[in-house]
Design an enzyme around this catalytic site. Structure first.
Site: not given
Ligand SMILES: O=C(O)[C@@H](CO)OP(=O)(O)O
Ligand SMILES: [Mg+2]
Length: 437
Positions: A52, A164, A173, A216, A253, A296, A323, A348, A376, A399
Protein backbone atom coordinates in the site's frame (compact mmCIF):
# COMPACT_ATOMS: atom_id res chain seq x y z
CA UNK A 1 41.11 12.61 2.45
CA UNK A 2 38.65 14.63 4.52
CA UNK A 3 38.96 14.63 8.27
CA UNK A 4 36.69 17.43 9.46
CA UNK A 5 35.30 16.98 12.92
CA UNK A 6 36.06 13.28 13.03
CA UNK A 7 39.42 12.10 14.30
CA UNK A 8 41.04 10.72 11.23
CA UNK A 9 41.05 6.96 11.33
CA UNK A 10 41.67 4.96 8.21
CA UNK A 11 39.73 2.01 9.62
CA UNK A 12 36.43 3.84 9.00
CA UNK A 13 37.12 4.32 5.29
CA UNK A 14 34.76 2.38 3.05
CA UNK A 15 36.75 -0.44 1.47
CA UNK A 16 34.01 -2.07 -0.53
CA UNK A 17 30.28 -1.95 -1.23
CA UNK A 18 28.54 -4.87 -2.91
CA UNK A 19 24.90 -5.44 -3.77
CA UNK A 20 23.11 -8.68 -4.53
CA UNK A 21 19.60 -9.99 -4.89
CA UNK A 22 17.80 -11.67 -2.01
CA UNK A 23 14.12 -12.58 -1.60
CA UNK A 24 11.55 -10.85 0.56
CA UNK A 25 8.64 -12.27 2.55
CA UNK A 26 6.27 -12.14 -0.42
CA UNK A 27 8.72 -14.10 -2.56
CA UNK A 28 9.78 -11.03 -4.50
CA UNK A 29 13.38 -10.14 -5.24
CA UNK A 30 14.87 -7.32 -3.25
CA UNK A 31 18.29 -5.85 -2.81
CA UNK A 32 20.89 -6.55 -0.14
CA UNK A 33 23.93 -4.33 0.28
CA UNK A 34 27.10 -5.21 2.18
CA UNK A 35 29.57 -2.53 3.14
CA UNK A 36 33.04 -3.33 4.46
CA UNK A 37 35.40 -0.78 5.96
CA UNK A 38 39.20 -0.78 6.04
CA UNK A 39 38.94 -1.77 9.70
CA UNK A 40 36.86 -4.77 8.57
CA UNK A 41 33.63 -3.41 9.98
CA UNK A 42 30.72 -5.06 8.17
CA UNK A 43 27.23 -3.64 7.59
CA UNK A 44 24.46 -5.56 5.86
CA UNK A 45 21.07 -4.12 4.99
CA UNK A 46 18.14 -5.26 2.86
CA UNK A 47 15.53 -3.03 1.23
CA UNK A 48 11.93 -3.77 2.29
CA UNK A 49 8.98 -3.22 -0.02
CA UNK A 50 5.45 -1.89 0.46
CA UNK A 51 2.13 -2.95 -1.08
CA UNK A 52 0.00 0.00 0.00
CA UNK A 53 2.65 2.46 -1.11
CA UNK A 54 2.08 6.19 -0.90
CA UNK A 55 2.17 8.27 -4.07
CA UNK A 56 5.02 10.39 -2.69
CA UNK A 57 7.43 7.60 -1.77
CA UNK A 58 10.93 7.07 -3.13
CA UNK A 59 10.58 4.81 -6.15
CA UNK A 60 11.85 1.23 -6.27
CA UNK A 61 13.60 0.19 -9.45
CA UNK A 62 12.39 -3.14 -10.84
CA UNK A 63 13.55 -4.77 -14.08
CA UNK A 64 10.17 -5.39 -15.71
CA UNK A 65 10.10 -8.05 -18.41
CA UNK A 66 9.43 -11.72 -17.86
CA UNK A 67 11.90 -12.83 -15.23
CA UNK A 68 10.64 -12.78 -11.68
CA UNK A 69 7.36 -11.56 -13.14
CA UNK A 70 8.90 -8.19 -13.76
CA UNK A 71 10.04 -7.79 -10.15
CA UNK A 72 13.74 -8.47 -10.66
CA UNK A 73 16.24 -6.04 -9.14
CA UNK A 74 19.28 -6.57 -11.36
CA UNK A 75 19.24 -2.94 -12.50
CA UNK A 76 19.15 -1.72 -8.90
CA UNK A 77 21.98 -4.13 -8.01
CA UNK A 78 24.01 -2.83 -10.92
CA UNK A 79 23.37 0.76 -9.88
CA UNK A 80 24.94 0.02 -6.50
CA UNK A 81 27.87 -1.96 -7.84
CA UNK A 82 28.71 0.24 -10.83
CA UNK A 83 27.57 3.74 -9.89
CA UNK A 84 27.16 4.11 -6.12
CA UNK A 85 30.08 1.97 -4.92
CA UNK A 86 32.78 3.74 -6.97
CA UNK A 87 31.51 7.09 -5.68
CA UNK A 88 31.54 6.06 -2.03
CA UNK A 89 34.59 3.82 -1.69
CA UNK A 90 37.29 5.61 0.29
CA UNK A 91 34.88 7.92 2.13
CA UNK A 92 34.64 7.83 5.92
CA UNK A 93 31.67 5.58 6.72
CA UNK A 94 30.76 7.80 9.68
CA UNK A 95 29.94 10.71 7.41
CA UNK A 96 26.37 9.58 6.83
CA UNK A 97 25.07 12.97 5.72
CA UNK A 98 27.80 13.36 3.12
CA UNK A 99 27.31 9.82 1.87
CA UNK A 100 23.55 10.12 1.60
CA UNK A 101 23.81 13.51 -0.05
CA UNK A 102 26.22 12.10 -2.61
CA UNK A 103 23.74 9.40 -3.56
CA UNK A 104 20.92 11.95 -3.76
CA UNK A 105 23.09 14.14 -6.02
CA UNK A 106 24.09 11.32 -8.33
CA UNK A 107 20.47 10.23 -8.55
CA UNK A 108 19.35 13.76 -9.34
CA UNK A 109 15.59 13.07 -9.24
CA UNK A 110 13.12 14.16 -6.55
CA UNK A 111 11.95 10.58 -5.92
CA UNK A 112 15.19 8.61 -6.31
CA UNK A 113 13.89 7.00 -9.45
CA UNK A 114 17.19 6.98 -11.33
CA UNK A 115 19.34 4.91 -8.98
CA UNK A 116 16.31 3.44 -7.20
CA UNK A 117 15.03 4.04 -3.69
CA UNK A 118 15.68 0.35 -3.04
CA UNK A 119 19.36 0.65 -4.09
CA UNK A 120 19.86 3.85 -2.09
CA UNK A 121 18.14 2.78 1.14
CA UNK A 122 20.01 -0.51 1.41
CA UNK A 123 23.32 1.27 0.78
CA UNK A 124 22.58 4.06 3.23
CA UNK A 125 21.74 1.64 6.05
CA UNK A 126 24.60 -0.75 5.28
CA UNK A 127 27.13 2.10 5.45
CA UNK A 128 25.80 3.20 8.84
CA UNK A 129 25.92 -0.35 10.14
CA UNK A 130 29.47 -0.79 8.83
CA UNK A 131 30.53 2.34 10.71
CA UNK A 132 28.88 1.00 13.88
CA UNK A 133 30.60 -2.34 13.43
CA UNK A 134 33.98 -0.65 12.91
CA UNK A 135 33.39 1.20 16.16
CA UNK A 136 32.49 -2.05 17.89
CA UNK A 137 29.05 -0.68 18.79
CA UNK A 138 25.61 -2.16 18.28
CA UNK A 139 23.73 -0.14 15.67
CA UNK A 140 21.31 1.40 18.19
CA UNK A 141 24.20 2.62 20.33
CA UNK A 142 25.99 4.01 17.28
CA UNK A 143 22.85 6.05 16.55
CA UNK A 144 21.93 7.11 20.06
CA UNK A 145 24.92 6.62 22.34
CA UNK A 146 24.22 5.64 25.91
CA UNK A 147 21.06 7.73 25.86
CA UNK A 148 19.53 4.98 23.73
CA UNK A 149 18.05 2.96 26.56
CA UNK A 150 14.33 2.95 25.77
CA UNK A 151 12.48 0.05 24.21
CA UNK A 152 9.56 0.96 21.97
CA UNK A 153 5.96 -0.03 22.59
CA UNK A 154 5.11 -2.42 19.76
CA UNK A 155 1.98 -2.16 17.63
CA UNK A 156 1.31 -5.73 16.50
CA UNK A 157 -0.92 -6.23 13.51
CA UNK A 158 -2.83 -9.40 14.34
CA UNK A 159 -5.84 -9.08 12.03
CA UNK A 160 -4.88 -8.27 8.44
CA UNK A 161 -7.19 -6.76 5.84
CA UNK A 162 -7.03 -4.37 2.90
CA UNK A 163 -4.39 -5.12 0.28
CA UNK A 164 -2.45 -7.31 2.73
CA UNK A 165 -5.04 -10.08 2.92
CA UNK A 166 -7.53 -12.00 0.82
CA UNK A 167 -10.57 -11.11 2.93
CA UNK A 168 -13.12 -8.33 2.73
CA UNK A 169 -11.98 -6.13 5.59
CA UNK A 170 -11.52 -2.59 4.30
CA UNK A 171 -9.20 -1.46 7.07
CA UNK A 172 -5.72 -2.82 6.52
CA UNK A 173 -4.45 -3.37 10.06
CA UNK A 174 -5.97 -4.19 13.43
CA UNK A 175 -3.16 -3.96 15.94
CA UNK A 176 -2.78 -4.73 19.61
CA UNK A 177 -0.61 -2.41 21.66
CA UNK A 178 0.76 -3.88 24.90
CA UNK A 179 1.17 -0.49 26.52
CA UNK A 180 0.60 -1.16 30.21
CA UNK A 181 3.64 -3.26 31.11
CA UNK A 182 6.97 -2.53 32.66
CA UNK A 183 9.29 -4.26 30.22
CA UNK A 184 9.41 -5.07 26.53
CA UNK A 185 9.64 -8.76 27.34
CA UNK A 186 6.43 -8.67 29.38
CA UNK A 187 4.75 -6.68 26.63
CA UNK A 188 5.69 -9.27 24.01
CA UNK A 189 4.53 -12.08 26.28
CA UNK A 190 1.10 -10.45 26.55
CA UNK A 191 0.94 -9.91 22.77
CA UNK A 192 1.84 -13.53 22.09
CA UNK A 193 -0.83 -14.74 24.50
CA UNK A 194 -3.50 -12.55 22.90
CA UNK A 195 -2.40 -13.75 19.46
CA UNK A 196 -2.78 -17.37 20.61
CA UNK A 197 -6.23 -16.75 22.07
CA UNK A 198 -7.30 -14.90 18.95
CA UNK A 199 -6.38 -17.97 16.93
CA UNK A 200 -8.54 -20.17 19.12
CA UNK A 201 -11.50 -17.80 19.00
CA UNK A 202 -11.31 -17.31 15.23
CA UNK A 203 -11.10 -21.03 14.63
CA UNK A 204 -14.10 -21.73 16.81
CA UNK A 205 -16.16 -18.95 15.31
CA UNK A 206 -15.27 -19.08 11.61
CA UNK A 207 -13.62 -22.48 11.08
CA UNK A 208 -10.03 -23.49 10.37
CA UNK A 209 -9.63 -21.29 7.30
CA UNK A 210 -9.97 -18.22 9.46
CA UNK A 211 -6.48 -18.72 10.88
CA UNK A 212 -4.67 -18.34 7.58
CA UNK A 213 -2.41 -15.34 7.84
CA UNK A 214 -1.88 -12.22 5.74
CA UNK A 215 1.32 -10.51 4.62
CA UNK A 216 2.21 -9.28 8.10
CA UNK A 217 1.46 -12.48 9.99
CA UNK A 218 -1.90 -11.39 11.34
CA UNK A 219 -4.90 -13.62 10.76
CA UNK A 220 -7.01 -12.91 7.70
CA UNK A 221 -10.42 -14.18 8.79
CA UNK A 222 -13.55 -13.87 6.64
CA UNK A 223 -14.71 -10.88 8.67
CA UNK A 224 -16.21 -7.98 6.74
CA UNK A 225 -17.00 -5.37 9.34
CA UNK A 226 -14.57 -3.21 11.28
CA UNK A 227 -16.63 -3.55 14.47
CA UNK A 228 -16.62 -7.34 14.25
CA UNK A 229 -12.82 -7.32 14.02
CA UNK A 230 -12.61 -4.95 16.99
CA UNK A 231 -15.04 -7.03 19.07
CA UNK A 232 -13.02 -10.15 18.45
CA UNK A 233 -9.79 -8.38 19.40
CA UNK A 234 -11.35 -7.32 22.70
CA UNK A 235 -12.56 -10.87 23.26
CA UNK A 236 -9.03 -12.21 22.67
CA UNK A 237 -7.42 -9.63 24.95
CA UNK A 238 -9.85 -10.55 27.73
CA UNK A 239 -9.49 -14.30 27.10
CA UNK A 240 -5.74 -13.93 27.58
CA UNK A 241 -6.43 -12.31 30.93
CA UNK A 242 -5.59 -8.69 30.10
CA UNK A 243 -7.44 -5.44 30.57
CA UNK A 244 -8.28 -3.96 27.15
CA UNK A 245 -8.32 -0.39 28.47
CA UNK A 246 -5.19 -0.43 30.58
CA UNK A 247 -2.86 -3.17 29.46
CA UNK A 248 -3.36 -4.27 25.88
CA UNK A 249 -5.06 -1.58 23.81
CA UNK A 250 -5.81 -1.18 20.11
CA UNK A 251 -4.39 0.67 17.11
CA UNK A 252 -5.71 0.82 13.55
CA UNK A 253 -4.24 1.44 10.14
CA UNK A 254 -7.21 2.25 7.96
CA UNK A 255 -4.92 2.80 4.92
CA UNK A 256 -7.91 4.67 3.60
CA UNK A 257 -6.38 5.71 0.28
CA UNK A 258 -7.10 2.12 -0.72
CA UNK A 259 -10.87 2.50 -0.28
CA UNK A 260 -11.12 6.12 -1.42
CA UNK A 261 -12.81 6.63 -4.78
CA UNK A 262 -11.14 9.67 -6.23
CA UNK A 263 -13.61 10.13 -9.09
CA UNK A 264 -16.50 10.51 -6.65
CA UNK A 265 -14.56 11.94 -3.73
CA UNK A 266 -16.00 9.37 -1.32
CA UNK A 267 -14.82 6.44 0.76
CA UNK A 268 -16.47 3.08 0.18
CA UNK A 269 -16.47 1.30 3.51
CA UNK A 270 -18.33 -1.98 3.94
CA UNK A 271 -20.26 -1.26 0.76
CA UNK A 272 -21.46 2.16 1.92
CA UNK A 273 -20.27 5.53 0.62
CA UNK A 274 -18.88 7.94 3.22
CA UNK A 275 -17.95 11.58 2.81
CA UNK A 276 -14.90 12.77 4.70
CA UNK A 277 -17.14 14.17 7.46
CA UNK A 278 -19.16 10.98 7.74
CA UNK A 279 -15.97 8.93 7.96
CA UNK A 280 -14.62 11.19 10.74
CA UNK A 281 -17.94 10.69 12.59
CA UNK A 282 -17.48 6.95 12.19
CA UNK A 283 -13.97 7.14 13.70
CA UNK A 284 -15.24 9.30 16.52
CA UNK A 285 -17.81 6.68 17.46
CA UNK A 286 -15.24 3.91 17.31
CA UNK A 287 -12.89 5.85 19.59
CA UNK A 288 -15.67 6.42 22.12
CA UNK A 289 -16.61 2.74 22.18
CA UNK A 290 -13.27 0.94 21.89
CA UNK A 291 -9.86 1.36 23.58
CA UNK A 292 -8.32 2.68 20.37
CA UNK A 293 -5.16 4.72 20.96
CA UNK A 294 -3.99 5.31 17.41
CA UNK A 295 -5.48 5.61 13.93
CA UNK A 296 -3.15 5.63 10.94
CA UNK A 297 -4.18 7.09 7.60
CA UNK A 298 -7.81 7.65 8.58
CA UNK A 299 -8.20 9.78 5.44
CA UNK A 300 -6.70 9.59 1.95
CA UNK A 301 -3.11 10.60 1.29
CA UNK A 302 -3.73 14.07 -0.16
CA UNK A 303 -6.27 15.25 2.42
CA UNK A 304 -4.19 17.47 4.72
CA UNK A 305 -7.30 19.48 5.57
CA UNK A 306 -9.24 16.39 6.59
CA UNK A 307 -6.30 15.27 8.71
CA UNK A 308 -6.34 18.66 10.43
CA UNK A 309 -10.07 18.28 11.09
CA UNK A 310 -9.85 14.78 12.55
CA UNK A 311 -6.82 15.83 14.63
CA UNK A 312 -8.81 18.76 16.00
CA UNK A 313 -11.65 16.42 16.93
CA UNK A 314 -9.80 13.32 18.15
CA UNK A 315 -6.17 14.32 18.59
CA UNK A 316 -6.39 14.77 22.35
CA UNK A 317 -7.51 11.15 22.73
CA UNK A 318 -5.66 9.22 20.04
CA UNK A 319 -2.66 9.41 17.78
CA UNK A 320 -3.59 10.44 14.27
CA UNK A 321 -0.71 8.92 12.32
CA UNK A 322 0.26 10.02 8.82
CA UNK A 323 1.81 7.26 6.73
CA UNK A 324 0.78 7.67 3.08
CA UNK A 325 0.07 11.31 4.00
CA UNK A 326 3.67 12.11 4.98
CA UNK A 327 5.65 9.29 3.33
CA UNK A 328 8.50 10.07 5.78
CA UNK A 329 9.16 13.16 3.70
CA UNK A 330 10.39 16.36 5.43
CA UNK A 331 8.52 18.69 3.07
CA UNK A 332 5.23 16.85 3.57
CA UNK A 333 5.70 16.66 7.34
CA UNK A 334 6.41 20.41 7.38
CA UNK A 335 3.13 21.03 5.59
CA UNK A 336 1.37 18.79 8.13
CA UNK A 337 2.91 20.67 11.03
CA UNK A 338 1.89 24.03 9.56
CA UNK A 339 -1.69 22.84 9.07
CA UNK A 340 -1.83 20.86 12.35
CA UNK A 341 -2.61 17.75 10.32
CA UNK A 342 -2.04 14.63 12.41
CA UNK A 343 -0.09 14.40 15.64
CA UNK A 344 2.15 11.46 14.74
CA UNK A 345 4.14 10.20 11.78
CA UNK A 346 4.83 6.70 10.57
CA UNK A 347 8.51 6.48 9.74
CA UNK A 348 9.73 4.09 7.06
CA UNK A 349 13.34 4.56 5.97
CA UNK A 350 12.61 3.29 2.47
CA UNK A 351 9.80 5.78 1.93
CA UNK A 352 12.26 8.65 1.93
CA UNK A 353 15.26 6.55 0.93
CA UNK A 354 18.17 7.44 3.22
CA UNK A 355 18.99 7.19 6.90
CA UNK A 356 19.97 10.84 7.24
CA UNK A 357 16.72 12.09 5.71
CA UNK A 358 14.88 9.76 8.08
CA UNK A 359 16.71 11.26 11.04
CA UNK A 360 15.89 14.74 9.75
CA UNK A 361 12.19 13.86 9.63
CA UNK A 362 12.35 12.41 13.14
CA UNK A 363 14.00 15.51 14.50
CA UNK A 364 11.36 17.70 12.86
CA UNK A 365 8.60 15.50 14.30
CA UNK A 366 9.95 15.54 17.84
CA UNK A 367 10.69 19.25 17.95
CA UNK A 368 7.12 19.93 16.85
CA UNK A 369 5.44 17.66 19.36
CA UNK A 370 4.63 14.84 16.96
CA UNK A 371 5.04 11.22 18.01
CA UNK A 372 6.86 8.84 15.66
CA UNK A 373 6.21 5.19 14.95
CA UNK A 374 9.14 3.37 13.36
CA UNK A 375 7.66 0.94 10.85
CA UNK A 376 8.35 -2.14 8.75
CA UNK A 377 6.87 -2.69 5.27
CA UNK A 378 4.44 -5.43 4.30
CA UNK A 379 7.23 -6.95 2.20
CA UNK A 380 10.10 -7.53 4.63
CA UNK A 381 13.25 -9.57 5.16
CA UNK A 382 15.19 -10.78 8.17
CA UNK A 383 16.88 -7.36 8.35
CA UNK A 384 16.46 -5.89 11.83
CA UNK A 385 17.68 -2.32 11.26
CA UNK A 386 14.35 -0.79 12.29
CA UNK A 387 14.53 -2.42 15.73
CA UNK A 388 17.87 -0.71 16.35
CA UNK A 389 16.64 2.56 14.87
CA UNK A 390 13.60 2.58 17.17
CA UNK A 391 15.87 2.31 20.22
CA UNK A 392 18.62 4.49 18.79
CA UNK A 393 16.33 7.48 18.27
CA UNK A 394 14.15 6.78 21.32
CA UNK A 395 11.05 6.69 19.15
CA UNK A 396 8.97 4.98 21.82
CA UNK A 397 6.82 3.16 19.26
CA UNK A 398 7.40 0.49 16.62
CA UNK A 399 5.06 -1.25 14.22
CA UNK A 400 6.40 -4.48 12.82
CA UNK A 401 3.60 -6.98 12.33
CA UNK A 402 2.30 -9.99 14.20
CA UNK A 403 4.46 -11.92 16.65
CA UNK A 404 4.75 -14.62 13.96
CA UNK A 405 6.50 -15.07 10.57
CA UNK A 406 10.28 -14.90 10.70
CA UNK A 407 10.65 -11.52 9.01
CA UNK A 408 8.45 -9.95 11.74
CA UNK A 409 9.77 -11.92 14.72
CA UNK A 410 13.33 -11.02 13.65
CA UNK A 411 12.57 -7.45 14.78
CA UNK A 412 10.91 -8.47 18.04
CA UNK A 413 13.73 -10.91 18.76
CA UNK A 414 16.26 -8.16 18.15
CA UNK A 415 14.41 -5.89 20.59
CA UNK A 416 14.38 -8.67 23.20
CA UNK A 417 18.13 -8.98 22.69
CA UNK A 418 18.65 -5.22 23.01
CA UNK A 419 16.61 -5.14 26.21
CA UNK A 420 18.90 -7.81 27.68
CA UNK A 421 22.00 -6.01 26.48
CA UNK A 422 21.17 -2.65 28.07
CA UNK A 423 22.37 -1.86 31.59
CA UNK A 424 19.23 0.05 32.43
CA UNK A 425 16.51 -0.70 29.88
CA UNK A 426 13.37 1.38 30.03
CA UNK A 427 9.88 0.60 28.83
CA UNK A 428 7.80 3.68 29.57
CA UNK A 429 4.73 2.24 27.89
CA UNK A 430 2.04 4.53 26.69
CA UNK A 431 0.24 5.85 29.71
CA UNK A 432 -0.52 9.23 28.14
CA UNK A 433 -3.05 7.61 25.86
CA UNK A 434 -4.70 5.07 28.12
CA UNK A 435 -8.31 6.02 28.77
CA UNK A 436 -11.14 4.84 30.94
CA UNK A 437 -13.97 2.88 29.32
O1 LIG B 1 0.62 0.77 5.35
C1 LIG B 1 1.54 0.43 6.10
O2 LIG B 1 1.66 0.99 7.16
C2 LIG B 1 2.57 -0.60 5.66
C3 LIG B 1 3.16 -1.43 6.72
O3 LIG B 1 2.26 -2.05 7.59
O4 LIG B 1 2.12 -1.36 4.59
P1 LIG B 1 2.93 -1.28 3.21
O5 LIG B 1 4.33 -1.68 3.49
O6 LIG B 1 2.21 -2.26 2.30
O7 LIG B 1 2.83 0.12 2.71
MG1 LIG C 1 0.08 2.46 6.76
Amino acid sequence: MYIMSYIYDESFAIKDIKARMVLDSRGNPTIQVKTVTEGLGLGIANAPSGASTGAHEAVEIRDGGKEFKGKGVSRAVENVNKVIAPALIGLDSRRQQLIDRKMIEIDGTPNKSRLGGNAIVATSLSVAKAAASTMGLPFYAYLGGYVADTLPVPMLNIINGGVHAGNKLDFQEFMIVPAGFSSFKEAIKAAVEVYADLKKILKEKYGPQAINVGDEGGYAPPIEKVRDALDILIQAIKAAGYDPWNQVVIALDAASTQFYREDKGVYVLEGTEYTREQLIDFYEKLVSEYPIVSIEDPLQEEDFEGFAEITRRLGSKVLIVGDDLFTTNPARLKKGIDLKAGNAILVKVNQVGTLSETLEVLKMAFTNGYRAVISHRSGETEDTSIADISVGVGAGLIKTGAPARGERTAKYNRLLEIEEELDNPRYPGFSALLRKP
